[in-house]
Scaffold this motif. Sequence first.
Motif, PDB file in Angstrom:
ATOM      1  N   GLN A   1       9.116   3.757  -8.503  1.00 18.81           N
ATOM      2  CA  GLN A   1       9.683   2.516  -9.328  1.00 18.81           C
ATOM      3  C   GLN A   1      10.040   3.525 -10.854  1.00 18.81           C
ATOM      4  OE1 GLN A   1       7.175  -0.762  -9.508  1.00 18.81           O
ATOM      5  NE2 GLN A   1       8.027  -1.667  -7.616  1.00 18.81           N
ATOM      6  N   ASN A   2       9.240   4.298 -11.013  1.00 20.82           N
ATOM      7  CA  ASN A   2       9.353   4.952 -12.323  1.00 20.82           C
ATOM      8  C   ASN A   2      10.292   6.507 -12.124  1.00 20.82           C
ATOM      9  OD1 ASN A   2       7.799   3.280 -13.462  1.00 20.82           O
ATOM     10  ND2 ASN A   2       5.920   4.518 -12.805  1.00 20.82           N
ATOM     11  N   GLY A   3      10.870   6.422 -11.176  1.00 25.06           N
ATOM     12  CA  GLY A   3      11.809   7.687 -10.820  1.00 25.06           C
ATOM     13  C   GLY A   3      11.095   8.810 -10.755  1.00 25.06           C
ATOM     14  N   ASN A   4       9.909   8.837 -10.349  1.00 24.20           N
ATOM     15  CA  ASN A   4       9.036   9.849 -10.083  1.00 24.20           C
ATOM     16  C   ASN A   4       9.111  10.214  -8.382  1.00 24.20           C
ATOM     17  OD1 ASN A   4       8.104  10.320 -12.509  1.00 24.20           O
ATOM     18  ND2 ASN A   4       6.556   8.709 -12.178  1.00 24.20           N
ATOM     19  N   PRO A   5       9.198  11.660  -7.845  1.00 24.44           N
ATOM     20  CA  PRO A   5       9.300  11.904  -6.384  1.00 24.44           C
ATOM     21  C   PRO A   5       7.952  11.387  -5.849  1.00 24.44           C
ATOM     22  CG  PRO A   5       8.574  13.804  -7.855  1.00 24.44           C
ATOM     23  CD  PRO A   5       9.052  12.836  -8.719  1.00 24.44           C
TER      24      PRO A   5
ATOM     25  N   TRP B   1       0.991  -0.999  -0.072  1.00 28.33           N
ATOM     26  CA  TRP B   1      -0.040   0.170   0.229  1.00 28.33           C
ATOM     27  C   TRP B   1       0.911   1.208  -0.028  1.00 28.33           C
ATOM     28  CZ3 TRP B   1      -1.411  -4.321   2.873  1.00 28.33           C
ATOM     29  CH2 TRP B   1      -2.539  -4.842   2.639  1.00 28.33           C
ATOM     30  N   ALA B   2       0.224   2.330  -0.422  1.00 26.08           N
ATOM     31  CA  ALA B   2       0.885   3.686  -0.274  1.00 26.08           C
ATOM     32  C   ALA B   2      -0.090   4.555   0.705  1.00 26.08           C
ATOM     33  CB  ALA B   2       1.159   4.082  -1.811  1.00 26.08           C
ATOM     34  N   ALA B   3       0.782   5.706   0.926  1.00 30.05           N
ATOM     35  CA  ALA B   3      -0.161   6.623   1.656  1.00 30.05           C
ATOM     36  C   ALA B   3      -0.544   7.669   0.868  1.00 30.05           C
ATOM     37  CB  ALA B   3       0.886   7.363   2.646  1.00 30.05           C
ATOM     38  N   ARG B   4      -1.870   8.322   1.373  1.00 30.87           N
ATOM     39  CA  ARG B   4      -2.165   9.266   0.488  1.00 30.87           C
ATOM     40  C   ARG B   4      -1.028  10.490  -0.369  1.00 30.87           C
ATOM     41  NH1 ARG B   4      -4.003  14.128   1.659  1.00 30.87           N
ATOM     42  NH2 ARG B   4      -3.474  13.782   3.753  1.00 30.87           N
ATOM     43  N   THR B   5      -0.195  10.472   0.140  1.00 28.77           N
ATOM     44  CA  THR B   5       0.859  11.488  -0.566  1.00 28.77           C
ATOM     45  C   THR B   5       1.715  10.803  -1.288  1.00 28.77           C
ATOM     46  OG1 THR B   5       2.065  11.701   1.498  1.00 28.77           O
ATOM     47  CG2 THR B   5       0.404  13.166   1.455  1.00 28.77           C
ATOM     48  N   GLN B   6       1.685   9.603  -1.295  1.00 35.50           N
ATOM     49  CA  GLN B   6       2.924   8.850  -2.167  1.00 35.50           C
ATOM     50  C   GLN B   6       2.563   8.453  -3.326  1.00 35.50           C
ATOM     51  OE1 GLN B   6       3.464   5.875   1.300  1.00 35.50           O
ATOM     52  NE2 GLN B   6       5.685   6.403   1.277  1.00 35.50           N
ATOM     53  N   ASN B   7       3.548   8.345  -4.236  1.00 26.90           N
ATOM     54  CA  ASN B   7       3.050   7.822  -5.554  1.00 26.90           C
ATOM     55  C   ASN B   7       3.235   6.291  -5.671  1.00 26.90           C
ATOM     56  OD1 ASN B   7       2.454  10.475  -6.895  1.00 26.90           O
ATOM     57  ND2 ASN B   7       4.677  10.757  -6.929  1.00 26.90           N
ATOM     58  N   GLY B   8       4.023   5.763  -4.848  1.00 26.79           N
ATOM     59  CA  GLY B   8       4.524   4.436  -4.808  1.00 26.79           C
ATOM     60  C   GLY B   8       4.459   3.852  -3.527  1.00 26.79           C
ATOM     61  N   ALA B   9       4.148   2.506  -3.339  1.00 26.77           N
ATOM     62  CA  ALA B   9       3.906   1.958  -2.182  1.00 26.77           C
ATOM     63  C   ALA B   9       5.189   2.048  -1.154  1.00 26.77           C
ATOM     64  CB  ALA B   9       3.592   0.184  -2.574  1.00 26.77           C
ATOM     65  N   SER B  10       5.187   1.802   0.223  1.00 28.60           N
ATOM     66  CA  SER B  10       6.319   1.780   1.130  1.00 28.60           C
ATOM     67  C   SER B  10       6.024   0.559   1.882  1.00 28.60           C
ATOM     68  CB  SER B  10       6.164   3.365   1.702  1.00 28.60           C
ATOM     69  OG  SER B  10       5.195   3.621   2.623  1.00 28.60           O
ATOM     70  N   ALA B  11       7.159   0.386   2.688  1.00 30.71           N
ATOM     71  CA  ALA B  11       7.291  -0.567   3.688  1.00 30.71           C
ATOM     72  C   ALA B  11       6.557  -0.243   4.780  1.00 30.71           C
ATOM     73  CB  ALA B  11       8.787  -1.109   3.935  1.00 30.71           C
ATOM     74  N   GLU B  12       6.813   0.662   5.665  1.00 34.12           N
ATOM     75  CA  GLU B  12       6.277   1.376   6.724  1.00 34.12           C
ATOM     76  C   GLU B  12       4.699   1.492   6.752  1.00 34.12           C
ATOM     77  OE1 GLU B  12       7.649   4.977   4.856  1.00 34.12           O
ATOM     78  OE2 GLU B  12       8.443   2.891   5.001  1.00 34.12           O
TER      79      GLU B  12
END
Length: 403
Positions: free
Chosen positions: A352-356, A192-203
């Motif tokens: 994964q696509n290099g986007n912030p 899953w990703a947080a609302r502000t993220q473009n990609g999923a994160s571990a935490e």
Amino acid sequence: MAERRLGWTTWMGDAVARERGGRGRSAKQRTLGLLFRLSPLGLAGGTWFVLNFIFDRTALGLSGPQQIGVAVFVPTLVLGWAWAGTLWLRTRDESSEFLDAVIDGQRPIGLVRDECAETLRLELEQRILHSQEPGWGHNLHRAGQPGDKPTSALASAYGLKACRLLGDPVSLERQEEVAKWILSNQGPQSLWAARTQNGASAEVSAIIVSGLVTSVGVMAATDAITAIESSLTDLRDDVGNSRVFPVSAVVSSLLRVDSTSAAIPRLLAELTGGARRLDNGDVAWGKTLTQGDQDVSAAHTARAVTALYRAKHANLLTIPQSNLLDSALQYLGDIDPKSLTLDEERIEREDQNGNPSVLVVRHFTPALVLRALAESGHSKSKYEALVRAVMARYDRGAFWWNQ
């Protein structure tokens, strides 16, 4: 406009539940309560004796009623005098107890818990009523209003955790509906990703799966562990620094799901390896686990301490790691609660696509420090002041971020 936060209800509830161990009153409080209830009988009995003696004193010998009065005079007089004393003792005892009163010793913590529980229930129903997804957003008291933030998987996982801490104010059937919606929003690799993220994160994934497993159980523990452990390579920021928040969040989540995970010892070594020894011998953490990188922070130290103490409770700490924990608890215990403020952290990465991709973390520092100290039973003299700092941001069943 006050922005009321859902996750903070979970932190406060966690500290309350672990320190109090339930809503029961202490033996001292029960004794005082019983004495307080009996003491009016003392005044009544003593008054009856005095009036009877005044209106029937024709002889030195005592009449039958006076003999009865003498028989009950001593105990009733003691109880009568106790009435006024227990008024003071009872008030003093309750106002000095850490969780029996908040905000100037007047608001029972049980009422606060009930108000938070009702907020969770009403917020969920309001979102469903306005045709939103079955879950919660990070803001409360804003469902269907301008500026309301959408339902999110992370906020909904916090909501499920809070429901369990607050006695399941939302029906289990409705909680299962929320959990299934969270599962339907998994991204690539079941993360899953947080609302502000473009990609999923571990935490974020770790926090969510621990909420799913420990609430209504729609996600098996083995699936949760697999999902968390598969994402452990992404606990750093865009410049390669390992961060305290991601590592401590993953450790705490794995301990909730299954303390036998092989990843826990490695993460504990990484977390303790980033601790900073202060000039007075205490230990603390900053935002990153890079030695000498930044100043120490009460919020990050509290998060690290919570993860380490839970690992110690599961008998997973080495002796040196346990010693670090003790020094860090001393650091937290020496902090003046009035100096604790809110803190906002931005963890920047690339997807994964290099986007912030940015994760915004808001630290409710007084609640984090309170939780860390209450779980360990350390520095109990600071609890009341910490509760007051937390409750200063309480309003209508929720805790707010800004003014």
